[in-house]
Design a protein around this motif. Sequence first.
Motif, PDB file in Angstrom:
ATOM      1  N   UNK A  34      86.817  72.738   8.909  1.00 13.27           N
ATOM      2  CA  UNK A  34      86.630  73.796   7.901  1.00 13.27           C
ATOM      3  C   UNK A  34      87.986  74.308   7.422  1.00 13.27           C
ATOM      4  N   UNK A  35      88.892  74.568   8.365  1.00  6.28           N
ATOM      5  CA  UNK A  35      90.216  75.096   8.005  1.00  6.28           C
ATOM      6  C   UNK A  35      90.983  74.122   7.121  1.00  6.28           C
ATOM      7  N   UNK A  36      90.958  72.833   7.484  1.00  6.88           N
ATOM      8  CA  UNK A  36      91.679  71.835   6.699  1.00  6.88           C
ATOM      9  C   UNK A  36      91.142  71.697   5.294  1.00  6.88           C
ATOM     10  N   UNK A  37      89.821  71.676   5.158  1.00  4.94           N
ATOM     11  CA  UNK A  37      89.196  71.560   3.843  1.00  4.94           C
ATOM     12  C   UNK A  37      89.424  72.815   3.014  1.00  4.94           C
ATOM     13  N   UNK A  38      89.340  73.974   3.637  1.00  9.23           N
ATOM     14  CA  UNK A  38      89.529  75.255   2.948  1.00  9.23           C
ATOM     15  C   UNK A  38      90.941  75.350   2.385  1.00  9.23           C
ATOM     16  N   UNK A  39      91.932  75.044   3.226  1.00 11.16           N
ATOM     17  CA  UNK A  39      93.338  75.077   2.811  1.00 11.16           C
ATOM     18  C   UNK A  39      93.591  74.065   1.696  1.00 11.16           C
ATOM     19  N   UNK A  40      93.036  72.870   1.852  1.00  9.91           N
ATOM     20  CA  UNK A  40      93.251  71.809   0.870  1.00  9.91           C
ATOM     21  C   UNK A  40      92.631  72.165  -0.470  1.00  9.91           C
ATOM     22  N   UNK A  41      91.456  72.809  -0.450  1.00  5.81           N
ATOM     23  CA  UNK A  41      90.807  73.207  -1.705  1.00  5.81           C
ATOM     24  C   UNK A  41      91.706  74.153  -2.500  1.00  5.81           C
ATOM     25  N   UNK A  42      92.264  75.168  -1.843  1.00  3.48           N
ATOM     26  CA  UNK A  42      93.148  76.125  -2.524  1.00  3.48           C
ATOM     27  C   UNK A  42      94.352  75.402  -3.118  1.00  3.48           C
ATOM     28  N   UNK A  43      94.985  74.553  -2.313  1.00  6.64           N
ATOM     29  CA  UNK A  43      96.192  73.866  -2.759  1.00  6.64           C
ATOM     30  C   UNK A  43      95.908  72.879  -3.891  1.00  6.64           C
ATOM     31  N   UNK A  44      94.797  72.153  -3.792  1.00  2.00           N
ATOM     32  CA  UNK A  44      94.499  71.149  -4.805  1.00  2.00           C
ATOM     33  C   UNK A  44      94.024  71.787  -6.120  1.00  2.00           C
ATOM     34  N   UNK A  45      93.311  72.904  -6.050  1.00  2.00           N
ATOM     35  CA  UNK A  45      92.924  73.580  -7.294  1.00  2.00           C
ATOM     36  C   UNK A  45      94.166  74.147  -7.978  1.00  2.00           C
ATOM     37  N   UNK A  46      95.141  74.572  -7.191  1.00  3.44           N
ATOM     38  CA  UNK A  46      96.406  75.028  -7.749  1.00  3.44           C
ATOM     39  C   UNK A  46      97.175  73.860  -8.363  1.00  3.44           C
ATOM     40  N   UNK A  47      97.158  72.715  -7.693  1.00  3.90           N
ATOM     41  CA  UNK A  47      97.827  71.521  -8.221  1.00  3.90           C
ATOM     42  C   UNK A  47      97.222  71.086  -9.545  1.00  3.90           C
ATOM     43  N   UNK A  48      95.892  71.169  -9.680  1.00  6.16           N
ATOM     44  CA  UNK A  48      95.230  70.808 -10.940  1.00  6.16           C
ATOM     45  C   UNK A  48      95.778  71.656 -12.080  1.00  6.16           C
ATOM     46  N   UNK A  49      95.929  72.957 -11.848  1.00  7.24           N
ATOM     47  CA  UNK A  49      96.463  73.859 -12.877  1.00  7.24           C
ATOM     48  C   UNK A  49      97.897  73.489 -13.252  1.00  7.24           C
ATOM     49  N   UNK A  50      98.742  73.320 -12.239  1.00  9.06           N
ATOM     50  CA  UNK A  50     100.150  73.027 -12.502  1.00  9.06           C
ATOM     51  C   UNK A  50     100.323  71.681 -13.193  1.00  9.06           C
TER      52      UNK A  50
ATOM     53  N   UNK B 270      90.349  85.893   2.809  1.00  8.83           N
ATOM     54  CA  UNK B 270      90.215  85.770   4.254  1.00  8.83           C
ATOM     55  C   UNK B 270      89.698  84.368   4.578  1.00  8.83           C
ATOM     56  N   UNK B 271      90.442  83.589   5.367  1.00  9.62           N
ATOM     57  CA  UNK B 271      89.965  82.245   5.717  1.00  9.62           C
ATOM     58  C   UNK B 271      88.767  82.319   6.655  1.00  9.62           C
ATOM     59  N   UNK B 272      87.967  81.245   6.747  1.00  2.95           N
ATOM     60  CA  UNK B 272      86.847  81.231   7.703  1.00  2.95           C
ATOM     61  C   UNK B 272      87.353  81.532   9.110  1.00  2.95           C
ATOM     62  N   UNK B 273      86.591  82.307   9.871  1.00  6.61           N
ATOM     63  CA  UNK B 273      87.040  82.679  11.206  1.00  6.61           C
ATOM     64  C   UNK B 273      85.856  82.811  12.161  1.00  6.61           C
ATOM     65  N   UNK B 274      86.183  82.959  13.433  1.00  6.15           N
ATOM     66  CA  UNK B 274      85.151  83.090  14.466  1.00  6.15           C
ATOM     67  C   UNK B 274      84.483  84.459  14.364  1.00  6.15           C
ATOM     68  N   UNK B 275      83.234  84.576  14.814  1.00  2.56           N
ATOM     69  CA  UNK B 275      82.570  85.889  14.829  1.00  2.56           C
ATOM     70  C   UNK B 275      83.209  86.797  15.873  1.00  2.56           C
ATOM     71  N   UNK B 276      83.126  88.088  15.634  1.00  2.00           N
ATOM     72  CA  UNK B 276      83.653  89.054  16.600  1.00  2.00           C
ATOM     73  C   UNK B 276      82.570  89.342  17.639  1.00  2.00           C
ATOM     74  N   UNK B 277      82.549  88.563  18.715  1.00  2.00           N
ATOM     75  CA  UNK B 277      81.522  88.726  19.741  1.00  2.00           C
ATOM     76  C   UNK B 277      81.812  89.913  20.665  1.00  2.00           C
TER      77      UNK B 277
END
Length: 332
Positions: free
Chosen positions: A13-29, A319-326
């Motif tokens: 999830x973290x890798x895909x989330x980070x990559x989505x932000x970076x790649x959508x930014x790359x598309x714009x640039x 806020x990136x995806x994170x664990x629940x506050x148990x």
Amino acid sequence: MAERSNRLSSAEIAGLWETYIQESMAVCLLTYFMHHNTDEEIGNILQSAYKISEEHVEQICTLFQAEGIPIPDGFSKEDLDLSAPPLFYDVFGLSFVYSMSRMSMINTGFITANVARNDVLDFFVTMVKQTANLYQESTALMLSKGIYDRPPMVPYPDQVEYIKKLSYIGGFGKKRPINAAEISEIFFNIERNYFSVLLCMGLQQVVKDKEIHQYITDGKRISESQINAFNDILEKEQLLGIVTTSVDVTTSTVNPFSERLIVTLFNSLNGIDVTLLGHALSLSMRTDLAALYQKYIMEVLAYTAKGFKLMVDRGWAQKPPHAPDRRIFERM
């Protein structure tokens, strides 16, 4: 993507989330660089890079939707003003693909080593291959245009030698010549910071917000400090310094990018810079070099904190995806 067999792990999830932000930014640039580009050879590489980044965005969207995960707020044409005059000359667009593909190979390699689900692993393995191909193509074109500077040459070793004294790692007072790995790291740190200086130089001309302008100015100062320090080492080793071949910034004062895109781009570059400085530190055996890398890691981390505060204050920090506050159940 291949058929899913199990839920996504936190690393996936973290890798895909980070990559989505970076790649959508790359598309714009890349959209911006393609819009103003007049060089056919550079245009072909920009188009290839754009197509790859656009596909990555679409693939991650499809995967997140299938998993019921919200799509992060990326970047779009709303973050661009294509009516603004060009801020950079064509060659900077080529340098952008070269620099981003080089850094993406490293960053994506880390992510790839942390994922296991077949469809996600296939996605990142393919991404590594694609960015490697972009790096190869952009490097070849830079060489053909005479704008690629290779690391300094050293004589070939004529025998295998072993380190006999601990003084090999000494970097203060009498010290040995720097080795090939240390030269390589110094060279690419200088190269990366030249790119950053040009980026900051262009954005300084167009950003009107005083706080963001000062943030860009501080980033330029940090990059210039690294360039001067590392060039000084090369010159003292009689390896000559590395000099940028051109200034690829126009005189435009009209901002073509949203402030959110600019600060997010800097935040992304800062993260990669810390990673690469850490890598250089791990390969540098002379203590003066190790001390220098530690100094700049701390400086870039402090600068990153300023950028993060800017993003939080402006409401741009997702806020990136994170664990629940148990722990809340412990308080019941």
